[in-house]
Scaffold this active site. Structure first.
Site, PDB file in Angstrom:
ATOM      1  N   GLU A  95      -6.829  -8.652   6.327  1.00 30.10           N
ATOM      2  CA  GLU A  95      -6.187  -9.719   5.534  1.00 30.10           C
ATOM      3  C   GLU A  95      -6.083 -10.968   6.087  1.00 30.10           C
ATOM      4  O   GLU A  95      -5.218 -11.610   6.415  1.00 30.10           O
ATOM      5  CB  GLU A  95      -4.733  -8.971   5.220  1.00 30.10           C
ATOM      6  CG  GLU A  95      -4.805  -7.929   4.196  1.00 30.10           C
ATOM      7  CD  GLU A  95      -3.434  -7.637   3.746  1.00 30.10           C
ATOM      8  OE1 GLU A  95      -2.325  -7.815   4.298  1.00 30.10           O
ATOM      9  OE2 GLU A  95      -3.584  -6.706   2.582  1.00 30.10           O
ATOM     10  N   GLU A 105      -6.893  -0.547   0.687  1.00 33.62           N
ATOM     11  CA  GLU A 105      -5.466  -0.212   0.683  1.00 33.62           C
ATOM     12  C   GLU A 105      -4.842   0.203  -0.397  1.00 33.62           C
ATOM     13  O   GLU A 105      -4.981  -0.664  -1.489  1.00 33.62           O
ATOM     14  CB  GLU A 105      -4.601  -1.056   1.874  1.00 33.62           C
ATOM     15  CG  GLU A 105      -5.193  -1.161   3.379  1.00 33.62           C
ATOM     16  CD  GLU A 105      -4.348  -2.257   3.729  1.00 33.62           C
ATOM     17  OE1 GLU A 105      -3.021  -2.699   3.476  1.00 33.62           O
ATOM     18  OE2 GLU A 105      -4.923  -2.953   4.842  1.00 33.62           O
TER      19      GLU A 105
HETATM   20  C1  GLA Z   1      -1.156  -4.966   4.485  1.00 37.11           C
HETATM   21  C2  GLA Z   1      -1.563  -4.726   5.814  1.00 37.11           C
HETATM   22  C3  GLA Z   1      -1.341  -3.428   6.236  1.00 37.11           C
HETATM   23  C4  GLA Z   1       0.043  -2.892   6.099  1.00 37.11           C
HETATM   24  C5  GLA Z   1       0.141  -3.011   4.619  1.00 37.11           C
HETATM   25  C6  GLA Z   1       1.573  -2.268   3.953  1.00 37.11           C
HETATM   26  O1  GLA Z   1      -1.863  -4.530   3.255  1.00 37.11           O
HETATM   27  O2  GLA Z   1      -3.242  -4.781   5.515  1.00 37.11           O
HETATM   28  O3  GLA Z   1      -1.726  -3.269   7.654  1.00 37.11           O
HETATM   29  O4  GLA Z   1       1.031  -3.662   6.715  1.00 37.11           O
HETATM   30  O5  GLA Z   1       0.190  -4.221   4.158  1.00 37.11           O
HETATM   31  O6  GLA Z   1       1.810  -2.573   2.718  1.00 37.11           O
END
Ligand code: GLA
Ligand code: ZN
Length: 682
Positions: A156, A312
């Site tokens: 991210e 994710e």
């Molecule tokens: C983000 C991060 C993850 C985790 C999630 C929790 O998407 O990339 O590492 O922290 O949030 O929802």
């Protein structure tokens, strides 16, 4: 015509199902158990090493890959796939302590302390050297590993750094772009408040303790931050390409995150991936389903229809939303298959196993602290895994919509930076999502593109609040309409050029005025709670009638050739145009002058869809809250029917007979869809 993408990696011609896996937080006995559970959960993909730098390089220059070797082997021995990450998203304490320059400097010029994650300076030569070294070692070591299928670059990407190096890089970027300071001063309109620069060294990034009022500067800084992030990402990718030219790379995006222009990043990666966290059951799930679909469609459109990865998502509840409301039974499969319906070839989670300590210990996971498979969430995940196995033929398919909706990052930046005609958020994203919903509820697939993409393949191009028109965009819109396309835009369009300089000689600027056949003289911004209404005359072609409510913005336009389809009802501008249509070449261009209620959007775009005979996923009436989305290889069609209502609904499939790939059942005519049910009709 066949329209089929090869799998992400030929090694894995299947849906990926799995999640972020942090074996570095656990011991080998737990890893063995993870493998047993992975098979029980019908998971086949583990994303490893995302935040594992401290375990991989415990002290400077001494590397320990033994644990990762074992984990990679275990994954392969269990017929799984590894999505292997570069660890730059978080750094070891020794690195920050020895080289504080790797940490980020905030806009107030204070350097951050060590801590958290996503806290690095992208210019720091030390950070670049250390990431190159660790990435090269990972690539060299695992290049032939049977488990490796995708590189997950960092995590991210986000944020900006205001250190001396980054500020110098910004000035170099500006010198390259403008060549002369005069041009920059002109372009940024710096004579305003006597902000004219006499030396490149005087230019600093926007900061609350400094400059915030030069919009051209603000916009260029945001562009620079994206370019700098890309530069860092490419630096990360380079050693991977050297060793593993055939292993695709991705980095996980965050939906409509405004900090980075994903359209600029997309060409530098092989496959798009994103992290989706809708907060289900917090309010109107139907609206949320449409808003989530909107973002899935951005991700599919970012590579022109190529399937993306849902990198994710959460199998139950997050720990950062206002309340950790767990997904109601069925919602997990529904929200996961929604991503698939819109073009994802994976369903992946954050996270595989809940950690015992630290910030994410209560964040949802496939494996809970109890440690076994006998949990509701685990069983829902396993069930979804079995369902994905039945959808094998869908992998690699896509959709080719007739409609494109423009949602443009730079347009958003510029519009929201402006003071006027309203304060704060201008409602751009909201209008885009509401417009999208008018198509979504009819099962009409939509591409979400930025203004630089090719328009020619669409029948209908919708550009809500096209405030900015970058060079050549008006010309391309004119060509699109001239060639027979239908174009719709709204109030507050054609106001500034790509430098955020206002168009002179009448809005909408550039060729748009001619294409739309009108002049927008002024715009009335309404106070919260104020309304006006628009009233339809007798329009033969669209067949719309009655009144709709208008809020927020009312553009006061003069038709210059356009036909007036509706007029304002109230105030001193009662009777003036509220919806217009202009014939231009062999196409037509509509202009909506006010922010009208959802009923208007449904009626207007519904009428246009009929008139233009837009592609629908399935030609049936969809009850409220039921979404239909198509994936196809050009021959076989897979229609995902999804019920986002918490109650069952009746659906009439008509005379055609369908097979549901999930259950194997055959359907025709009336069918009942249970609460949160999904069918994949073929
Ligand atoms: C983000 C991060 C993850 C985790 C999630 C929790 O998407 O990339 O590492 O922290 O949030 O929802
Ligand atoms: Zn920096």
């Amino acid at each position: 015509m066949k329209d089929h993408y090869p799998p992400l990696n030929p090694k894995a011609p299947v849906f990926l199902h799995g999640g972020d896996y942090n074996p570095d937080q656990w011991t080998p006995d737990v890893w063995e158990e993870d493998m047993r559970l992975m098979k029980l959960a019908h998971c086949n993909a583990m994303s490893v090493g995302i935040f594992a730098w401290a375990a991989l390089e415990p002290t400077e220059g001494s590397f320990d890959f033994s644990w990762l070797d074992r984990v990679m082997d275990l994954i392969a021995e269990n017929n799984g796939y590894a999505v292997l990450a570069t660890p730059s998203g978080a750094r070891p304490a020794w690195l920050a302590r020895t080289y504080p320059q790797v940490l980020r400097v905030r806009p107030d010029r204070q350097r951050n302390l060590f801590g958290r994650r996503h806290n690095h300076c992208p210019s720091s030569p030390v950070y670049r050297e250390k990431t190159r070294t660790i990435n090269a070692k990972l690539a060299e070591r695992y290049q032939d590993h049977p488990a490796l299928i995708v590189w997950h670059i960092s995590n991210e990407y986000s944020g900006e750094c205001h250190c001396n190096l980054c500020r110098a890089a910004f000035r170099r970027w500006l010198m390259e772009k403008y060549e002369s300071l005069d041009v920059l001063n002109q372009t940024w309109w710096t004579a305003f408040w006597s902000h004219t620069y006499s030396d490149w060294g005087e230019i600093d990034p926007p900061s609350e303790i400094g400059e915030t009022s030069v919009h051209g500067l603000n916009l260029d800084w945001k562009r620079f931050v994206t370019d700098m992030t890309i530069d860092f990402m490419r630096h990360e990718i380079a050693p991977l390409r050297d060793h593993t030219p055939d292993v695709p790379v991705t980095t996980n995006f965050m939906g409509t995150f405004p900090g980075l222009n994903y359209w600029k990043m997309a060409p530098h990666i092989d496959v798009i991936s994103w992290d989706s966290y809708p907060n289900w059951h917090a309010g109107d799930d139907v609206r949320l389903a449409s808003d989530t679909a909107f973002v899935h469609d951005i991700n599919r459109s970012l590579k022109d229809g190529k399937p993306f990865m849902l990198m994710e998502s959460v199998p139950s509840a997050t720990n950062w939303q206002p309340a950790a409301k767990v997904k109601r039974p069925g919602m997990h499969a529904l929200s996961s298959l929604q991503a698939v319906a819109h073009g994802s070839d994976t369903v992946q989670y954050f996270q595989w196993r809940k950690s015992r300590g630290s910030a994410e210990k209560f964040h949802g996971a496939v494996v809970d602290h109890v440690g076994h498979e006998k949990t509701r969430v685990f069983q829902e995940v396993a069930k979804l895994g079995r369902q994905l196995e039945r959808l094998q033929d869908v992998v690699g398919t896509t959709v080719r919509p007739d409609v494109a909706l423009i949602y443009d990052w730079e347009n958003n930046w510029a519009m929201n930076d402006a003071q006027g005609p309203r304060r704060g958020d201008k409602g751009y994203l909201d209008l885009c999502k509401r417009t999208y919903r008018a198509f979504w509820q009819q099962g009409i697939p939509v591409d979400i593109i930025d203004m630089d993409q090719d328009f020619s393949r669409y029948k209908l191009l919708v550009a809500p609040m096209l405030y900015m028109i970058r060079r050549g965009v008006d010309q391309r819109i004119a060509e699109f309409v001239e060639g027979g396309g239908t174009f719709v835009c709204t109030y507050w369009s054609g106001i500034v050029d790509e430098n955020d300089l206002v168009f002179l000689n009448g809005w909408p600027g550039g060729k748009l005025r001619e294409v739309l056949g009108l002049w927008a003289e002024e715009i009335d911004a309404l106070y919260e709670g104020d309304t006006n209404a628009i009233v339809f005359g007798d329009d033969e072609a669209l067949g719309l009638s009655g009144e709709y409510q208008a809020r927020d913005y009312c553009d006061l336009v003069h038709a210059e050739g356009a036909i007036v389809l509706a007029t304002y009802k109230e105030d001193f501008y009662a009777g003036r145009p509220a919806l217009t249509r202009n014939a231009y070449g062999s196409g037509e261009a509509y202009y909506i002058t006010s922010n009208n209620d959802d009923d208007f959007l449904t009626a207007f775009y519904g009428a246009l869809a009929g008139k233009l005979d837009l592609l629908r996923s399935i030609n049936i009436a969809l009850p409220h809250g039921v979404s239909a989305q198509l994936r196809s290889d050009g021959e076989r069609r897979y229609v995902f029917i999804m019920n986002f209502n918490a109650a069952p609904v009746q659906l009439d499939l008509g005379d055609q007979a369908y097979t549901d790939l999930l259950s194997g059942d055959e359907f025709t005519g009336e069918v009942e869809l249970a609460a949160y049910a999904v069918k994949v009709l073929n």
